[in-house]
Motif scaffolding. Structure first.
Motif, PDB file in Angstrom:
ATOM      1  N   ARG A 172     -23.060  21.871 -49.195  1.00 29.24           N
ATOM      2  CA  ARG A 172     -23.499  21.754 -47.805  1.00 29.24           C
ATOM      3  C   ARG A 172     -24.180  23.024 -47.304  1.00 29.24           C
ATOM      4  O   ARG A 172     -25.245  22.962 -46.680  1.00 29.24           O
ATOM      5  N   ASP A 173     -23.576  24.178 -47.574  1.00 29.33           N
ATOM      6  CA  ASP A 173     -24.145  25.440 -47.082  1.00 29.33           C
ATOM      7  C   ASP A 173     -25.543  25.668 -47.634  1.00 29.33           C
ATOM      8  O   ASP A 173     -26.438  26.153 -46.926  1.00 29.33           O
ATOM      9  N   GLN A 174     -25.749  25.318 -48.903  1.00 36.89           N
ATOM     10  CA  GLN A 174     -27.065  25.511 -49.515  1.00 36.89           C
ATOM     11  C   GLN A 174     -28.093  24.571 -48.897  1.00 36.89           C
ATOM     12  O   GLN A 174     -29.278  24.894 -48.842  1.00 36.89           O
ATOM     13  N   VAL A 175     -27.606  23.413 -48.433  1.00 38.31           N
ATOM     14  CA  VAL A 175     -28.525  22.440 -47.841  1.00 38.31           C
ATOM     15  C   VAL A 175     -28.862  22.801 -46.400  1.00 38.31           C
ATOM     16  O   VAL A 175     -30.035  22.895 -46.020  1.00 38.31           O
ATOM     17  N   VAL A 176     -27.825  23.010 -45.578  1.00 36.18           N
ATOM     18  CA  VAL A 176     -28.055  23.206 -44.149  1.00 36.18           C
ATOM     19  C   VAL A 176     -28.695  24.548 -43.826  1.00 36.18           C
ATOM     20  O   VAL A 176     -29.229  24.736 -42.728  1.00 36.18           O
ATOM     21  N   SER A 177     -28.657  25.507 -44.749  1.00 38.54           N
ATOM     22  CA  SER A 177     -29.278  26.807 -44.499  1.00 38.54           C
ATOM     23  C   SER A 177     -30.783  26.787 -44.757  1.00 38.54           C
ATOM     24  O   SER A 177     -31.468  27.777 -44.518  1.00 38.54           O
ATOM     25  N   ARG A 178     -31.293  25.671 -45.238  1.00 36.10           N
ATOM     26  CA  ARG A 178     -32.724  25.533 -45.526  1.00 36.10           C
ATOM     27  C   ARG A 178     -33.281  24.370 -44.709  1.00 36.10           C
ATOM     28  O   ARG A 178     -33.114  23.203 -45.078  1.00 36.10           O
ATOM     29  N   PRO A 179     -33.977  24.642 -43.612  1.00 34.68           N
ATOM     30  CA  PRO A 179     -34.496  23.581 -42.742  1.00 34.68           C
ATOM     31  C   PRO A 179     -35.340  22.544 -43.476  1.00 34.68           C
ATOM     32  O   PRO A 179     -35.244  21.348 -43.191  1.00 34.68           O
ATOM     33  N   ALA A 180     -36.158  22.995 -44.421  1.00 36.09           N
ATOM     34  CA  ALA A 180     -37.011  22.054 -45.151  1.00 36.09           C
ATOM     35  C   ALA A 180     -36.167  21.091 -45.985  1.00 36.09           C
ATOM     36  O   ALA A 180     -36.471  19.893 -46.074  1.00 36.09           O
ATOM     37  N   VAL A 181     -35.091  21.625 -46.591  1.00 32.11           N
ATOM     38  CA  VAL A 181     -34.204  20.775 -47.391  1.00 32.11           C
ATOM     39  C   VAL A 181     -33.495  19.771 -46.498  1.00 32.11           C
ATOM     40  O   VAL A 181     -33.341  18.594 -46.855  1.00 32.11           O
ATOM     41  N   VAL A 182     -33.061  20.229 -45.315  1.00 31.71           N
ATOM     42  CA  VAL A 182     -32.396  19.333 -44.361  1.00 31.71           C
ATOM     43  C   VAL A 182     -33.326  18.194 -43.974  1.00 31.71           C
ATOM     44  O   VAL A 182     -32.940  17.020 -43.949  1.00 31.71           O
ATOM     45  N   THR A 183     -34.580  18.539 -43.667  1.00 30.70           N
ATOM     46  CA  THR A 183     -35.553  17.530 -43.258  1.00 30.70           C
ATOM     47  C   THR A 183     -35.779  16.487 -44.350  1.00 30.70           C
ATOM     48  O   THR A 183     -35.739  15.281 -44.097  1.00 30.70           O
ATOM     49  N   TRP A 184     -35.980  16.958 -45.576  1.00 27.82           N
ATOM     50  CA  TRP A 184     -36.235  16.031 -46.669  1.00 27.82           C
ATOM     51  C   TRP A 184     -34.992  15.241 -47.048  1.00 27.82           C
ATOM     52  O   TRP A 184     -35.073  14.059 -47.403  1.00 27.82           O
ATOM     53  N   THR A 185     -33.823  15.860 -46.947  1.00 24.74           N
ATOM     54  CA  THR A 185     -32.585  15.139 -47.222  1.00 24.74           C
ATOM     55  C   THR A 185     -32.387  14.023 -46.217  1.00 24.74           C
ATOM     56  O   THR A 185     -32.009  12.896 -46.571  1.00 24.74           O
ATOM     57  N   ARG A 186     -32.666  14.326 -44.944  1.00 27.30           N
ATOM     58  CA  ARG A 186     -32.550  13.312 -43.900  1.00 27.30           C
ATOM     59  C   ARG A 186     -33.517  12.156 -44.172  1.00 27.30           C
ATOM     60  O   ARG A 186     -33.166  10.981 -44.015  1.00 27.30           O
ATOM     61  N   ARG A 187     -34.727  12.489 -44.586  1.00 31.18           N
ATOM     62  CA  ARG A 187     -35.708  11.441 -44.873  1.00 31.18           C
ATOM     63  C   ARG A 187     -35.271  10.576 -46.053  1.00 31.18           C
ATOM     64  O   ARG A 187     -35.434   9.347 -46.031  1.00 31.18           O
ATOM     65  N   VAL A 188     -34.711  11.221 -47.075  1.00 30.41           N
ATOM     66  CA  VAL A 188     -34.255  10.476 -48.247  1.00 30.41           C
ATOM     67  C   VAL A 188     -33.123   9.523 -47.867  1.00 30.41           C
ATOM     68  O   VAL A 188     -33.112   8.351 -48.273  1.00 30.41           O
ATOM     69  N   PHE A 189     -32.173  10.023 -47.068  1.00 28.02           N
ATOM     70  CA  PHE A 189     -31.060   9.174 -46.672  1.00 28.02           C
ATOM     71  C   PHE A 189     -31.531   8.046 -45.760  1.00 28.02           C
ATOM     72  O   PHE A 189     -31.080   6.898 -45.886  1.00 28.02           O
ATOM     73  N   GLY A 190     -32.432   8.353 -44.830  1.00 27.40           N
ATOM     74  CA  GLY A 190     -32.967   7.309 -43.958  1.00 27.40           C
ATOM     75  C   GLY A 190     -33.694   6.236 -44.750  1.00 27.40           C
ATOM     76  O   GLY A 190     -33.516   5.034 -44.515  1.00 27.40           O
ATOM     77  N   ALA A 191     -34.509   6.667 -45.716  1.00 28.58           N
ATOM     78  CA  ALA A 191     -35.237   5.719 -46.555  1.00 28.58           C
ATOM     79  C   ALA A 191     -34.270   4.907 -47.415  1.00 28.58           C
ATOM     80  O   ALA A 191     -34.501   3.718 -47.678  1.00 28.58           O
ATOM     81  N   SER A 192     -33.192   5.537 -47.851  1.00 31.75           N
ATOM     82  CA  SER A 192     -32.208   4.829 -48.664  1.00 31.75           C
ATOM     83  C   SER A 192     -31.521   3.723 -47.860  1.00 31.75           C
ATOM     84  O   SER A 192     -31.296   2.611 -48.365  1.00 31.75           O
ATOM     85  N   PHE A 193     -31.191   4.010 -46.591  1.00 32.41           N
ATOM     86  CA  PHE A 193     -30.604   2.976 -45.741  1.00 32.41           C
ATOM     87  C   PHE A 193     -31.584   1.818 -45.556  1.00 32.41           C
ATOM     88  O   PHE A 193     -31.188   0.647 -45.583  1.00 32.41           O
ATOM     89  N   LEU A 194     -32.873   2.142 -45.384  1.00 31.49           N
ATOM     90  CA  LEU A 194     -33.887   1.092 -45.241  1.00 31.49           C
ATOM     91  C   LEU A 194     -33.994   0.263 -46.524  1.00 31.49           C
ATOM     92  O   LEU A 194     -34.137  -0.961 -46.480  1.00 31.49           O
ATOM     93  N   ALA A 195     -33.953   0.947 -47.671  1.00 31.43           N
ATOM     94  CA  ALA A 195     -34.037   0.243 -48.955  1.00 31.43           C
ATOM     95  C   ALA A 195     -32.849  -0.703 -49.139  1.00 31.43           C
ATOM     96  O   ALA A 195     -33.009  -1.847 -49.609  1.00 31.43           O
ATOM     97  N   LEU A 196     -31.658  -0.235 -48.766  1.00 31.75           N
ATOM     98  CA  LEU A 196     -30.472  -1.079 -48.878  1.00 31.75           C
ATOM     99  C   LEU A 196     -30.570  -2.278 -47.924  1.00 31.75           C
ATOM    100  O   LEU A 196     -30.146  -3.392 -48.251  1.00 31.75           O
ATOM    101  N   ALA A 197     -31.152  -2.041 -46.730  1.00 33.17           N
ATOM    102  CA  ALA A 197     -31.351  -3.137 -45.795  1.00 33.17           C
ATOM    103  C   ALA A 197     -32.300  -4.175 -46.376  1.00 33.17           C
ATOM    104  O   ALA A 197     -32.076  -5.390 -46.265  1.00 33.17           O
ATOM    105  N   GLY A 198     -33.375  -3.692 -47.000  1.00 29.41           N
ATOM    106  CA  GLY A 198     -34.326  -4.613 -47.605  1.00 29.41           C
ATOM    107  C   GLY A 198     -33.719  -5.404 -48.746  1.00 29.41           C
ATOM    108  O   GLY A 198     -33.956  -6.615 -48.867  1.00 29.41           O
ATOM    109  N   ARG A 199     -32.898  -4.735 -49.557  1.00 28.57           N
ATOM    110  CA  ARG A 199     -32.247  -5.425 -50.667  1.00 28.57           C
ATOM    111  C   ARG A 199     -31.297  -6.501 -50.167  1.00 28.57           C
ATOM    112  O   ARG A 199     -31.233  -7.613 -50.713  1.00 28.57           O
ATOM    113  N   LEU A 200     -30.535  -6.185 -49.107  1.00 33.37           N
ATOM    114  CA  LEU A 200     -29.608  -7.164 -48.553  1.00 33.37           C
ATOM    115  C   LEU A 200     -30.370  -8.330 -47.935  1.00 33.37           C
ATOM    116  O   LEU A 200     -29.965  -9.494 -48.049  1.00 33.37           O
ATOM    117  N   ALA A 201     -31.510  -8.038 -47.301  1.00 31.43           N
ATOM    118  CA  ALA A 201     -32.286  -9.090 -46.622  1.00 31.43           C
ATOM    119  C   ALA A 201     -32.801 -10.144 -47.587  1.00 31.43           C
ATOM    120  O   ALA A 201     -32.922 -11.321 -47.224  1.00 31.43           O
TER     121      ALA A 201
END
Length: 205
Positions: A172-201
């Motif tokens: 966590r410390d290595q992730v949250v101390s790097r704003p760019a990593v936080v941004t991309w991690t958030r995007r990956v997780f958001g996209a993953s939730f969308l992908a799971l929604a599409g698979r369920l649909a």
């Protein structure tokens, strides 16, 4: 309790899905304690599906296309909501400067985790097909054995998910101390939730 059941359970539980994703996100966002709470919530979300399977209510859900589709699209909508809140930095991967006041409450984390698993009709269908395979037909104590197997499955879910979240918390410390990593991690997780929604649909009964 057969070794086949235990091994099958571990494989199923360890396979990444919405619960694992949510727990890992909680670990990255708020540390090991939040990950354990999220794992507990995901485990609670399994209870209704297990009860449905044990009592035979899953047969009704499996037979009713309307009931299945209704629950399925509620699940899709909630996953889309999770993706939206994650992208907006207010959901599972919220990693700003958090205080005790701004951090999500234990009740909110558990409620979100429960809803993720509760609004997934495939879990009910899965348990309805999965549990009876390990209880021989005509067994006098079939109900007790199914309840015992269900308890083992829930325990495995809680432990494995918590381990996933704890591992995420260690970096966590290595992730949250790097704003760019936080941004991309958030995007990956958001996209993953969308992908799971599409698979369920697109899933059918």
């Amino acid at each position: 309790m057969s070794i086949e059941f235990v091994l099958t359970t571990l494989v199923i539980v360890a396979t990444p899905g919405t619960g694992v994703l949510f727990t890992v996100a909680a670990g990255l966002a708020r540390g090991a304690r939040a990950a354990v709470i999220a794992a507990f919530g995901c485990t609670l979300g399994i209870v209704p599906h297990l009860v449905a399977a044990v009592t035979g209510l899953a047969a009704l859900l499996n037979a009713s296309a309307v009931a299945f589709q209704t629950l399925k699209y509620l699940g899709v909508a909630y996953l889309v909501y999770m993706a939206w809140t994650t992208f907006r930095d207010k959901g599972a991967l919220a990693v700003p400067e958090q205080t005790e006041r701004t951090a999500p409450s234990v009740r909110k984390v558990i409620a979100s985790a429960v809803l993720l698993n509760l609004l997934n009709p495939k879990l009910t269908i899965f348990f309805f097909a999965f549990l009876p395979q390990f209880v021989p037909t005509g067994t006098p104590d079939a109900l007790a054995r199914m309840l015992e197997s269900s308890g083992v499955f829930m325990l495995a879910t809680s432990v494995v998910f918590a381990l996933y979240g704890a591992c995420a918390a260690t970096v966590r410390d290595q992730v949250v101390s790097r704003p760019a990593v936080v941004t991309w991690t958030r995007r990956v997780f958001g996209a993953s939730f969308l992908a799971l929604a599409g698979r369920l649909a697109v899933q059918n009964q």
